[in-house]
Design a protein around this motif. Sequence first.
Motif, mmCIF file in Angstrom:
data_model
loop_
_atom_site.group_PDB
_atom_site.id
_atom_site.type_symbol
_atom_site.label_atom_id
_atom_site.label_comp_id
_atom_site.label_asym_id
_atom_site.label_seq_id
_atom_site.Cartn_x
_atom_site.Cartn_y
_atom_site.Cartn_z
ATOM 1 N N TRP A 112 0.853 -1.188 0.000
ATOM 2 C CA TRP A 112 0.000 0.000 0.000
ATOM 3 C C TRP A 112 0.885 1.233 0.000
ATOM 4 O O TRP A 112 1.878 1.291 0.730
ATOM 5 C CB TRP A 112 -0.936 0.003 1.205
ATOM 6 N N VAL B 157 -2.874 2.374 -3.986
ATOM 7 C CA VAL B 157 -3.329 3.455 -3.117
ATOM 8 C C VAL B 157 -4.634 3.005 -2.461
ATOM 9 O O VAL B 157 -5.529 2.507 -3.150
ATOM 10 C CB VAL B 157 -3.549 4.753 -3.933
ATOM 11 N N LEU C 16 -0.388 4.010 7.134
ATOM 12 C CA LEU C 16 0.754 4.329 6.268
ATOM 13 C C LEU C 16 1.470 5.568 6.770
ATOM 14 O O LEU C 16 2.697 5.587 6.901
ATOM 15 C CB LEU C 16 0.293 4.558 4.822
ATOM 16 N N GLU C 17 0.713 6.612 7.049
ATOM 17 C CA GLU C 17 1.299 7.878 7.499
ATOM 18 C C GLU C 17 2.023 7.730 8.836
ATOM 19 O O GLU C 17 2.982 8.444 9.103
ATOM 20 C CB GLU C 17 0.216 8.947 7.570
ATOM 21 N N ALA D 9 -10.226 2.915 3.687
ATOM 22 C CA ALA D 9 -9.119 3.597 3.015
ATOM 23 C C ALA D 9 -8.507 4.654 3.931
ATOM 24 O O ALA D 9 -7.286 4.795 3.992
ATOM 25 C CB ALA D 9 -9.590 4.220 1.710
ATOM 26 N N GLN D 10 -9.344 5.388 4.650
ATOM 27 C CA GLN D 10 -8.842 6.397 5.583
ATOM 28 C C GLN D 10 -8.032 5.743 6.711
ATOM 29 O O GLN D 10 -6.976 6.253 7.096
ATOM 30 C CB GLN D 10 -9.996 7.203 6.184
ATOM 31 N N LEU E 86 1.029 5.794 -0.639
ATOM 32 C CA LEU E 86 0.268 7.038 -0.629
ATOM 33 C C LEU E 86 0.174 7.665 -2.015
ATOM 34 O O LEU E 86 -0.790 8.352 -2.321
ATOM 35 C CB LEU E 86 0.906 8.028 0.353
ATOM 36 N N SER F 99 6.320 5.936 1.385
ATOM 37 C CA SER F 99 4.974 5.972 1.961
ATOM 38 C C SER F 99 4.976 5.605 3.436
ATOM 39 O O SER F 99 3.942 5.666 4.091
ATOM 40 C CB SER F 99 4.049 5.020 1.199
ATOM 41 N N THR G 179 -4.710 4.549 5.230
ATOM 42 C CA THR G 179 -3.868 5.720 4.964
ATOM 43 C C THR G 179 -3.254 6.230 6.261
ATOM 44 O O THR G 179 -2.069 6.582 6.303
ATOM 45 C CB THR G 179 -4.681 6.829 4.268
ATOM 46 N N SER G 180 -4.028 6.231 7.334
ATOM 47 C CA SER G 180 -3.512 6.660 8.635
ATOM 48 C C SER G 180 -2.376 5.751 9.100
ATOM 49 O O SER G 180 -1.362 6.228 9.617
ATOM 50 C CB SER G 180 -4.642 6.668 9.670
#
Length: 138
Positions: free
Chosen positions: A11, A59, A77-78, A70-71, A13, A125, A74-75
């Motif tokens: 995964w 992504v 990943l960040e 997805a959110q 970004l 990412s 993404t969190s």
Amino acid sequence: MITGVNTATVWVLDQDSAKAFFTDKLGLEVRADVPFGEGVRWVTVGAEGQPEVQITLMVPGPPMMDHESAQQLTSLLERGVLIGCTFTVEDCRAAFADLSARGVTFLQEPQPRPWGVSATLRDESGTVHEILQPHRGE
């Protein structure tokens, strides 16, 4: 009966920066970069000498998952808490030096482990990957 692995997912970004990282910095080759629905691309990379295995750089989002999932992904990943791939190398210390010179960020320098010599790196990412020089005969 399962006979092998064809595709693994990492995964990311941003597919463009991930594709550049995995090809320009890690030295993998692009296998595919094609549209995969509205606003989605199928981007895969792999090691030159291993054509039967590829990594898709995805992504988080539709059509693979709903917006809330997805959110959440993404969190993660960040925050840099996801684990990705183990890449085999012939000489971990030499690969570490080469990749460091290419601008790859390492979290840990080469260390002897029960399974070989390994070092850990972080992609752009935030995912953590390992380079591994396996013990001979394993």
